[in-house]
Design an enzyme around this catalytic site. Structure first.
Site, PDB file in Angstrom:
ATOM      1  N   HIS A  40       6.322  29.387  -0.555  1.00  0.00           N
ATOM      2  CA  HIS A  40       5.732  29.134   0.761  1.00  0.00           C
ATOM      3  C   HIS A  40       4.913  27.845   0.793  1.00  0.00           C
ATOM      4  CE1 HIS A  40       5.878  31.126   4.517  1.00  0.00           C
ATOM      5  NE2 HIS A  40       4.813  31.878   4.454  1.00  0.00           N
ATOM      6  N   ASN A  73      -0.232  31.749   8.680  1.00  0.00           N
ATOM      7  CA  ASN A  73       0.033  32.318  10.002  1.00  0.00           C
ATOM      8  C   ASN A  73      -0.832  31.745  11.115  1.00  0.00           C
ATOM      9  OD1 ASN A  73       1.836  33.864   8.602  1.00  0.00           O
ATOM     10  ND2 ASN A  73       0.901  35.824   9.091  1.00  0.00           N
ATOM     11  N   ASP A  96       8.678  25.303   4.339  1.00  0.00           N
ATOM     12  CA  ASP A  96       9.719  26.018   3.598  1.00  0.00           C
ATOM     13  C   ASP A  96      10.768  26.561   4.552  1.00  0.00           C
ATOM     14  OD1 ASP A  96       7.370  27.660   4.354  1.00  0.00           O
ATOM     15  OD2 ASP A  96       8.556  29.329   3.604  1.00  0.00           O
ATOM     16  N   ASN A 128       6.206  31.921  10.667  1.00  0.00           N
ATOM     17  CA  ASN A 128       4.962  32.160  11.391  1.00  0.00           C
ATOM     18  C   ASN A 128       4.044  30.948  11.461  1.00  0.00           C
ATOM     19  OD1 ASN A 128       5.592  34.781  12.112  1.00  0.00           O
ATOM     20  ND2 ASN A 128       4.646  35.676  10.298  1.00  0.00           N
TER      21      ASN A 128
END
Length: 211
Positions: free
Chosen positions: A24, A74, A99, A120
């Site tokens: 991530h 997020n 990513d 997100n």
């Protein structure tokens, strides 16, 4: 032009050493590489502001503000929105490196606008900016082996030792992609970067839903 807004180069990831090498966090890795290549010698490096870490550098293709949101993935839009507001950067001069589950490890592609694809971090940036009109540099991290683990666990997993060479190439190519957008424009950069891979992204089957 002298009075043009700077570029805002955003790498997405999660803050702290716990997440530093996660799939991530390839966006963080890529902007670190970009700043290593283009930062001004003697500059202060990373500073804290805009709910993140940032550095502002002058390059041959204009000023660039490099940003790593420290808000967790997020809610990345909180940091991006603050930097855009301060520097008066329109969405069209925002480049987000992130990513991409639907690309194999090592593949890089440029995209302008469009949806968030279940990511997100992108979802929150679109919401805060009230615009999809920013550039994305999509960095392939691959999907988990079928039935092995869910997507949320996969994106928070480190790259394997066998993927080290692919990861190094991924970060280098993302740096090149972002630089090409700034130097040649989005259309020319897409022609240069995207044609290096003939694979089409797989249809999204699951959302990227981790923190």
């Amino acid at each position: 032009m002298a009075d043009a807004a700077p570029w805002l180069l955003v790498g997405l990831g999660n803050p702290g050493p716990k997440y530093a090498h996660n799939r991530h966090n390839v966006g963080f890795m890529a902007v670190d590489r970009w700043l290593d290549r283009h930062g001004t010698p003697g500059a202060d490096g990373w500073r804290e502001k805009f709910h993140g870490e940032f550095s502002s550098v002058s390059t041959r293709f204009g000023r660039c503000v490099v940003l790593k949101p420290q808000t967790f993935m997020n809610v990345s839009g909180k940091s991006v929105g603050a930097a855009c507001s301060f520097y008066r950067v329109p969405p069209s001069r925002v480049i987000v490196l992130h990513d991409e589950l639907d690309f194999d490890v090592g593949r890089v592609a440029i995209k302008k606008g469009g949806g968030h694809g279940g990511h997100n971090g992108l979802r929150d940036i679109v919401s805060v900016l009230s615009s999809k009109d920013f550039v994305r540099v999509r960095m392939g991290i691959g999907r988990p082996p079928r039935g092995n683990m869910d997507v949320s666990a996969w994106v928070l997993k480190d790259f394997s030792a066998d993927e080290a060479a692919d990861l190094a190439d991924l970060v280098d190519r993302a740096h090149e992609a972002a630089t090409a957008v700034m130097t040649h424009g989005v259309a020319a950069a897409m022609n240069e970067i995207n044609q290096t891979s003939s694979k089409e992204p797989k249809p999204a089957a699951e959302s990227q839903s981790s923190d």
